[in-house]
Design a protein around this motif. Structure first.
Motif, PDB file in Angstrom:
ATOM      1  N   VAL A 113      -2.953   7.850  -7.281  1.00 24.76           N
ATOM      2  CA  VAL A 113      -4.322   7.334  -7.280  1.00 24.76           C
ATOM      3  C   VAL A 113      -4.903   7.485  -5.879  1.00 24.76           C
ATOM      4  N   ASP A 114      -6.207   7.661  -5.800  1.00 23.80           N
ATOM      5  CA  ASP A 114      -6.888   7.560  -4.519  1.00 23.80           C
ATOM      6  C   ASP A 114      -7.537   6.172  -4.468  1.00 23.80           C
ATOM      7  N   VAL A 115      -7.666   5.659  -3.271  1.00 27.93           N
ATOM      8  CA  VAL A 115      -8.244   4.319  -3.105  1.00 27.93           C
ATOM      9  C   VAL A 115      -9.448   4.430  -2.175  1.00 27.93           C
ATOM     10  N   LEU A 116     -10.529   3.731  -2.507  1.00 29.81           N
ATOM     11  CA  LEU A 116     -11.684   3.669  -1.608  1.00 29.81           C
ATOM     12  C   LEU A 116     -11.952   2.205  -1.302  1.00 29.81           C
ATOM     13  N   LEU A 117     -11.940   1.849  -0.039  1.00 29.21           N
ATOM     14  CA  LEU A 117     -12.154   0.439   0.297  1.00 29.21           C
ATOM     15  C   LEU A 117     -12.877   0.259   1.625  1.00 29.21           C
ATOM     16  N   GLY A 118     -13.383  -0.945   1.812  1.00 32.67           N
ATOM     17  CA  GLY A 118     -14.167  -1.277   3.003  1.00 32.67           C
ATOM     18  C   GLY A 118     -13.267  -1.617   4.180  1.00 32.67           C
ATOM     19  N   LEU A 119     -13.677  -1.174   5.371  1.00 34.37           N
ATOM     20  CA  LEU A 119     -12.866  -1.421   6.570  1.00 34.37           C
ATOM     21  C   LEU A 119     -13.434  -2.545   7.429  1.00 34.37           C
ATOM     22  N   ASN A 165      -6.372  -9.886  -1.796  1.00 38.65           N
ATOM     23  CA  ASN A 165      -5.963  -8.816  -0.880  1.00 38.65           C
ATOM     24  C   ASN A 165      -6.890  -7.632  -1.092  1.00 38.65           C
ATOM     25  N   THR A 166      -7.725  -7.417  -0.099  1.00 35.67           N
ATOM     26  CA  THR A 166      -8.753  -6.373  -0.197  1.00 35.67           C
ATOM     27  C   THR A 166      -8.220  -5.023   0.276  1.00 35.67           C
ATOM     28  N   ILE A 167      -7.003  -5.014   0.822  1.00 29.35           N
ATOM     29  CA  ILE A 167      -6.435  -3.792   1.416  1.00 29.35           C
ATOM     30  C   ILE A 167      -5.746  -2.913   0.352  1.00 29.35           C
ATOM     31  N   THR A 168      -5.298  -1.737   0.767  1.00 31.43           N
ATOM     32  CA  THR A 168      -4.687  -0.782  -0.167  1.00 31.43           C
ATOM     33  C   THR A 168      -3.584  -1.431  -1.008  1.00 31.43           C
ATOM     34  N   ALA A 169      -2.771  -2.274  -0.380  1.00 25.60           N
ATOM     35  CA  ALA A 169      -1.682  -2.935  -1.110  1.00 25.60           C
ATOM     36  C   ALA A 169      -2.216  -3.701  -2.315  1.00 25.60           C
ATOM     37  N   GLY A 170      -3.450  -4.194  -2.223  1.00 25.44           N
ATOM     38  CA  GLY A 170      -4.072  -4.917  -3.330  1.00 25.44           C
ATOM     39  C   GLY A 170      -4.272  -4.038  -4.552  1.00 25.44           C
ATOM     40  N   GLY A 214      -3.089  -5.233  -7.999  1.00 26.17           N
ATOM     41  CA  GLY A 214      -4.289  -5.481  -8.801  1.00 26.17           C
ATOM     42  C   GLY A 214      -4.459  -4.529  -9.965  1.00 26.17           C
ATOM     43  N   LEU A 215      -3.565  -3.546 -10.078  1.00 23.39           N
ATOM     44  CA  LEU A 215      -3.668  -2.605 -11.194  1.00 23.39           C
ATOM     45  C   LEU A 215      -2.303  -2.325 -11.835  1.00 23.39           C
ATOM     46  N   GLY A 216      -1.224  -2.624 -11.091  1.00 20.20           N
ATOM     47  CA  GLY A 216       0.108  -2.310 -11.615  1.00 20.20           C
ATOM     48  C   GLY A 216       0.534  -0.895 -11.260  1.00 20.20           C
ATOM     49  N   ILE A 217       0.211  -0.493 -10.034  1.00 17.58           N
ATOM     50  CA  ILE A 217       0.566   0.852  -9.566  1.00 17.58           C
ATOM     51  C   ILE A 217       1.667   0.705  -8.520  1.00 17.58           C
ATOM     52  N   ALA A 218       2.689   1.558  -8.591  1.00 21.45           N
ATOM     53  CA  ALA A 218       3.748   1.506  -7.584  1.00 21.45           C
ATOM     54  C   ALA A 218       3.220   2.053  -6.256  1.00 21.45           C
ATOM     55  N   PRO A 219       3.697   1.502  -5.125  1.00 17.77           N
ATOM     56  CA  PRO A 219       3.211   1.971  -3.810  1.00 17.77           C
ATOM     57  C   PRO A 219       3.332   3.477  -3.626  1.00 17.77           C
ATOM     58  N   ARG A 220       4.381   4.090  -4.198  1.00 18.48           N
ATOM     59  CA  ARG A 220       4.548   5.535  -3.988  1.00 18.48           C
ATOM     60  C   ARG A 220       3.484   6.345  -4.739  1.00 18.48           C
ATOM     61  N   ARG A 221       2.702   5.677  -5.563  1.00 22.76           N
ATOM     62  CA  ARG A 221       1.645   6.391  -6.280  1.00 22.76           C
ATOM     63  C   ARG A 221       0.301   6.321  -5.565  1.00 22.76           C
ATOM     64  N   ILE A 222       0.276   5.821  -4.352  1.00 17.17           N
ATOM     65  CA  ILE A 222      -0.982   5.823  -3.587  1.00 17.17           C
ATOM     66  C   ILE A 222      -1.146   7.198  -2.929  1.00 17.17           C
ATOM     67  N   GLY A 223      -2.279   7.834  -3.173  1.00 23.16           N
ATOM     68  CA  GLY A 223      -2.557   9.147  -2.582  1.00 23.16           C
ATOM     69  C   GLY A 223      -3.469   9.002  -1.378  1.00 23.16           C
TER      70      GLY A 223
END
Ligand code: GDP
Ligand code: IMO
Ligand code: MG
Length: 440
Positions: free
Chosen positions: A23-29, A259-264, A268-277
């Protein structure tokens, strides 16, 4: 031909499709309102699924296209693009009344929302009494109140963590009894705080909205999203609020409750950390904050007022004035580190068009000592931002459509930021409209 050696390699490194799609993540910094809604809408054509993973109707994500402006609160910002599934994840807290308002407005403008939107059964419900508790908590804090959006966010997440929450999946069995138990518990709490509200009307409205919610497809979000990835679908996770409002790493206690960060996105969706793109980190060319709490680069002078006026810095949900200040690179570097940002997106560059000089905070001076790493607390009275001053570009950026058209002084500013932040800026936004976006 397979040899035994090939098989061993296959055993150690299985050709497992499930690890290939990420997955790709888009979030506020920053402190929220960076322009997430606009960019998610712009990026959505490249994705099959857009998923919100935390927060609730405290968010206000603005999208502008074809002369119309829309503000989304709980519904993902991919909802206007064709052929995209939108998912409200388990990490979100949902207020049925506000959701119904938002969804019906979209239906009225022709969006086939009942087919395009799916809602996680494990997402928690905001009850009318949660909003009353939010108000009562703020009142009890007096002068040290947080300045919440008043949407019941804190009390709903508190119930989730203290294992008293009500989930959307609870609609499917014995719901009334569960609701009454939660409501009565809240009413006891409110009474102990000196409040004795009559909730008859609020409750009737809420129960009506619950019936509307049942018309949507309720899903096991973790399975839905992992199946989508296994089937090669592209997923974009949309953050709400911003990193500096994260409950663990933000300017606590002046933060939101998720948790507003990527870890969230994982929880918040049930995605494993290794699936973060890819992680798209989005920031304004300056900085804003709504509500109370420390803000080192805040401007109390005419310059701050000018940024607010030109940038229309008023809350999308509450209409509250946003506090404005210069960009804070100490906080931005911290946010990039926490989120593992791979690509940066800079918003609202056009707002600084008329400035002779632009400042960027590169360090904090605390008790006379220069600090470049984000400290435990930014509340110290002695904290002073250390600025670098750069020349303004004094040209209208809002009409530019390619990077080449941009003035050299502006490009120098981008180069300065990239050097400081050690991360490429891949998208530049030069106006609120979908089309006012420059992809490098
Ligand atoms: P979000 O919560 O991160 O989605 O951001 P908000 O919608 O709360 O606030 C961003 C505001 O800035 C909205 O009013 C947008 O229409 C507007 N906006 C977004 N990008 C730009 C830009 O590049 N330039 C200008 N002038 N306005 C922008
Ligand atoms: P988006 O997604 C800016 C702020 C509130 C308050 C604090 C806690 O549009 O960027 P809460 O109601 O969450 O308990 O309030 O967080 N806040 C936001 N500020 N943008 C937001 O969302 C925000 N959501 C919450 O102003 O200071
Ligand atoms: Mg907003």
């Amino acid at each position: 031909m397979h040899t035994s050696n090939d098989n061993t390699i296959e055993y150690i490194f299985p050709r497992n499709k499930s690890v290939s799609m990420k997955v790709d993540v888009l979030l506020g910094l920053q402190w929220g309102d960076e322009g997430k809604g606009k960019v998610v809408d712009v990026l959505t054509p490249a994705y099959d699924v857009v998923a919100r993973f935390q927060g609730g109707p405290n968010a206000g994500h603005t999208l502008e296209f074809d002369g119309h402006k829309y503000v989304l609160r709980s519904i993902p910002s991919g909802i206007f693009q064709e052929n995209t599934v939108n998912l409200i994840g388990n990490g979100v807290v949902l207020d049925p009344v506000l959701f119904m308002e938002e969804a019906q407005a979209l239906e009225a403008s022709g969006v086939d929302i009942k087919h395009k939107l799916k809602i996680a059964k494990k997402a928690h419900l905001i009850l009318p009494t949660h909003r009353l508790l939010d108000a009562a908590n703020e009142k009890a804090k007096g002068g040290s109140k947080i300045g919440t959006t008043g949407k019941g966010i804190g009390p709903t997440y508190t119930d989730k963590v203290s294992r008293n929450g009500l989930r959307i999946g609870d609609l499917e069995s014995n719901f009334e009894a569960k609701y009454e138990k939660a409501r009565n518990r809240h009413l006891d709490m409110l009474r102990s705080m000196g409040e004795n509200p009559d909730i008859t009307e609020l409750e009737a409205k809420w129960l009506k909205a619950i019936d509307y919610l049942k018309e949507f497809e309720l899903v096991d979000c973790e399975h839905a999203i992992n199946h989508a990835l296994d089937n090669g679908k592209k997923v974009l996770c949309e953050g709400a609020q911003g990193t500096m409002l994260d409950v663990d790493f933000g300017s606590y206690p002046f933060v939101t409750s998720s948790n507003t960060i990527t870890a969230g996105a994982c929880t918040g969706l049930g995605i494993a950390p290794r699936r973060i793109g890819d992680v798209y980190g989005i920031f304004k060319a300056y900085c804003t904050r709504v509500g109370a709490g420390p803000f080192p680069t805040e401007l109390f002078d005419e310059t701050g007022k000018k940024i607010r006026d030109i940038g229309h810095e008023y809350g999308a949900v509450t209409g509250r004035e946003r506090r404005c200040g210069w960009i804070d690179l100490v906080a931005l570097k911290y946010a990039i580190m926490l989120n593992g940002v791979t690509k940066l997106i800079m918003m609202k560059s056009d707002v600084l068009d008329g400035f002779d000089e632009i400042k960027a905070c590169v360090a904090y001076k605390i008790n006379g000592e220069e600090v470049r790493e984000f400290p435990f607390s930014i509340e110290e009275e002695s904290l002073e931002p250390v600025y670098v001053t750069l020349p303004g570009w004094k040209e209208d950026l809002s009409k530019a459509s390619t990077y080449d058209e941009l003035p050299k002084t502006f490009k120098d500013y981008i180069a300065f930021l990239e050097k400081e932040l050690q991360t490429p800026i891949v998208i530049l936004s030069v106006g609120p409209d979908r089309t006012q976006t420059i992809v490098r």
